[in-house]
Design an enzyme around this catalytic site. Structure first.
Site, short mmCIF file in Angstrom:
data_model
loop_
_atom_site.label_atom_id
_atom_site.label_comp_id
_atom_site.label_asym_id
_atom_site.label_seq_id
_atom_site.Cartn_x
_atom_site.Cartn_y
_atom_site.Cartn_z
N HIS A 115 0.85 -1.26 -0.20
CA HIS A 115 -0.11 0.04 0.05
C HIS A 115 0.79 1.24 0.04
CE1 HIS A 115 -2.69 2.77 2.05
NE2 HIS A 115 -3.84 2.08 1.69
N ASP A 193 3.05 -4.08 7.60
CA ASP A 193 1.73 -3.28 7.70
C ASP A 193 0.88 -4.26 7.95
OD1 ASP A 193 -0.55 -2.40 6.79
OD2 ASP A 193 0.10 -1.69 4.85
N GLN A 196 -4.47 -5.06 7.19
CA GLN A 196 -5.37 -6.18 6.74
C GLN A 196 -5.23 -7.64 7.35
OE1 GLN A 196 -7.99 -5.40 4.73
NE2 GLN A 196 -7.14 -3.47 4.01
N LYS A 219 -10.65 -0.52 10.60
CA LYS A 219 -10.74 -1.78 9.73
C LYS A 219 -11.26 -2.82 10.52
CE LYS A 219 -7.36 0.08 6.48
NZ LYS A 219 -7.86 0.40 5.18
N CYS A 358 -4.91 2.22 -3.64
CA CYS A 358 -3.50 2.85 -2.95
C CYS A 358 -2.41 2.02 -3.27
CB CYS A 358 -3.84 3.03 -1.48
SG CYS A 358 -5.05 4.45 -1.26
C1 LIG Z 1 -2.69 -2.55 3.52
C2 LIG Z 1 -2.74 -1.36 3.99
N1 LIG Z 1 -1.96 -0.64 4.47
C3 LIG Z 1 -2.14 0.62 5.04
C4 LIG Z 1 -3.54 1.28 4.77
C5 LIG Z 1 -3.71 2.49 5.44
O1 LIG Z 1 -4.41 2.39 6.71
P1 LIG Z 1 -5.10 3.87 7.12
O2 LIG Z 1 -5.69 4.61 6.01
O3 LIG Z 1 -6.12 3.44 8.02
O4 LIG Z 1 -3.93 4.64 7.85
C6 LIG Z 1 -4.44 0.55 4.52
C7 LIG Z 1 -5.89 1.11 4.41
O5 LIG Z 1 -6.18 2.05 3.49
C8 LIG Z 1 -4.03 -0.84 4.07
O6 LIG Z 1 -5.05 -1.82 3.47
#
Ligand SMILES: Cc1ncc(COP(=O)(O)O)c(C=O)c1O
Lengths: 404, 145
Positions: A115, A193, A196, A219, A358
């Site tokens: 991401h 990260d 998910q 999430k 993203c």
């Molecule tokens: C794999 C992953 N990493 C990072 C993020 C970023 O999370 P957040 O927007 O809650 O900071 C997300 C979700 O958008 C994600 O799915």
């Protein structure tokens, strides 16, 4: 599982088929109640007042941390830093650890599956430090290519950042194997990260074998604006603070300042105590279901969805086989653009995500500008898949797809 | 199917999507513009030749959804041969239509573009319909007759 009625938003929209939990989840009543209860019975600025209400707020905030740490398998709960979410957690590591430890000529490794939140902070750090930014490529079915990874690791590798589960195509990455490779060949830190993974299956930070793990409360049935970064104590103690200000200090002299202990060192300013309490209620709710049942439920929906979607002419599904994915199905249909698909599905009350998720580096490698993505969670059931399939068929009719 | 969705996907739009007009590239273009929609990754390339301040010819390329490609295709048909002032007027009228602003102006000069009026009901898609027009604006601004 029949949990839909626990979620006020879903109860408010009986015809709604919410299939975008990878973006954000809906919230059960117990979470909304916990937020309200905090504001009605415990609200004061934590850590700052001598009066009993402030003490109560502090205690609620502390208990929330302990509860969430327990849920994520962190024995030393002071090593769980509350952040706004995954993005802030990863930026914290890149900024605090990265700035202190990466220098010119070093190498930083991310993967093509990441991401932007676990890609861009490292890219920026590398540029600022004159370090080499390297991207681990994927196998044709969208998994981290471990041979490629192994070949790119060396003594100059300082960071290996990757996601536990891909939000874009659902790949579940083998953390232990990645860890073994990295430890064998480098002294790099492992940054995972967990945006998910924390919501969908049991995670134990203490046995995961990574140095840092970031996650987002929104999430995993919790409120927006709260999440966390978990780190190893010795690293968190060693690195400089991320932001400075109130709460995170020990003594402020005229000419210098000393830092508070963990976790406060990394939590400058008034904390988001209410949302931490809400997130603790969310993990209580998840534990009430059982994380093993959560993933089993998603898996069973996934196998149904996979079968039904694969049977539709012109559908291409991305990523590894269904059995190796989390509850994410990413697809395209012939020349019907994902945005058109999402608009038509929206007309049927089906919420899916269309776009690059993203993950532009991944989309380039899949050679598509965008995909459509449906993702499942505890409140979904087969009727959501039926609505998805019916909507896709409608889209096909509108575009009168003929196979060429 | 919801009425909004059927109003959106008019036959005219699907026809331009399937059989785009003026798709391709121009040799000896006076202006060449690439534009991306960072939200969805759609992209358009636009090439224009001029006759004074009028658009003599133009071609577009790229990938995107039916709304963005149909809008581009219709736009190329409509503006070919027209001068800067007239194009600006059409562009601003089309923008009003997309944003749901009642301009009171006669819509007939929008021609086929009126088929896109359903987009106004889908705020998330308005940027798709405007992508080609933003590219054209950039091409016009870069050109001094
Ligand atoms: C794999 C992953 N990493 C990072 C993020 C970023 O999370 P957040 O927007 O809650 O900071 C997300 C979700 O958008 C994600 O799915």
């Amino acid at each position: 599982m029949k949990l839909r009625t626990d979620f006020p938003l879903l109860a408010n929209y009986p015809g709604l088929h919410y299939l975008d939990s990878a973006a954000t989840s809906q919230k059960p009543q117990v979470v909304l109640d916990a937020l309200r209860d905090f504001y009605e019975t415990a609200n004061a600025n934590p850590h700052r007042g001598a009066y009993s209400l402030s003490v109560r707020a502090t205690e609620c905030y502390h208990q929330a941390r302990v509860r969430i740490a327990q849920f994520l398998g962190v024995r030393d709960s002071d090593c769980l830093i509350f952040t706004r979410g995954t993005t802030e957690g990863l930026n914290l590591v890149a900024e605090s650890w990265g700035f202190a430890n990466v220098s010119s000529g070093d190498e930083i490794v991310v993967t093509a599956l990441d991401h932007h939140a676990n890609f861009v902070p490292w890219q920026v750090l590398a540029m600022r430090k004159g370090a080499k930014f390297r991207i681990c490529e994927l196998t044709p079915d969208g998994k981290i290519d471990l041979d490629f990874l192994s070949a790119m690791l060396n003594k100059r590798t300082k960071v290996v950042a990757f996601n536990h589960v891909s939000n874009a195509i659902g790949t579940i990455n083998p953390v232990a194997e990645i860890g073994r490779l990295v430890r064998e060949k480098t002294d790099a830190i492992l940054v995972c990260d967990g945006a998910q993974s924390a919501p969908h299956f049991p995670v134990s930070f203490d046995s995961l074998g990574v140095d840092f793990y970031a996650f987002s409360g929104h999430k995993m049935l919790g409120p927006m604006g709260i999440g966390g970064l978990i780190g190893k104590r010795e690293m968190l103690e060693e690195i400089p603070p991320y932001q400075t200000g109130g709460d995170m200090i020990e003594f402020v002299h005229d000419d210098r300042t000393t830092w508070n202990v963990l976790p406060h060192k990394f939590e400058a300013g008034t904390p988001n105590a209410a949302n931490a309490v809400g997130l603790a209620a969310a993990v209580d709710y998840l534990d009430g279901i059982g994380m093993d049942r959560v993933i089993a439920h998603e898996r069973s929906l996934m196998s149904i969805a996979q079968k039904q979607l694969a049977a539709i002419d012109g559908i291409q599904i991305y990523g590894p086989p269904a059995a190796e994915r989390s509850g994410v199905i990413s697809f395209t249909m012939s020349d019907v653009h994902p945005h058109d698909l999402a608009t038509i599905l929206d007309g049927e009350g089906v919420c899916i995500r269309a776009g690059h998720h993203c993950a532009q580096p991944l989309m380039r490698r899949l050679d598509v500008p965008a995909t459509a993505r449906a993702s499942f969670y505890v409140y979904n059931d087969e009727s959501d898949i039926d609505a998805l399939v019916a909507g896709i068929i409608k889209a096909r009719e509108i575009f009168a797809y003929v196979e060429t | 199917m919801s009425a909004e969705v059927s109003a959106l996907y008019q036959e005219m739009i699907l026809d331009h999507y399937r059989r785009p007009r003026n798709k391709g590239t121009l040799e000896n273009a006076d202006a060449s513009v690439e534009m991306k929609n960072p939200l969805c990754g759609d992209e358009i390339g636009l090439q224009v030749t001029f006759d004074g301040d009028a658009v003599r010819d133009l071609r577009f390329s790229g990938r995107g959804c039916s709304i963005s490609l149909a809008s581009a295709s219709m736009m190329t048909q409509l503006v070919k041969g027209k001068g800067r002032d007239e194009i600006d007027a059409i562009r601003s009228q089309f923008r009003d239509l997309m944003l749901g602003v009642a301009s009171g102006a006669d819509e007939s000069r929008l021609g086929a573009l009126r088929a896109l009026s359903g987009v106004a009901r889908f705020p998330a898609r308005v940027k798709c319909a405007l992508l080609a027009w933003n590219a054209l604006e950039s091409a016009l601004n870069g050109h001094t007759p």
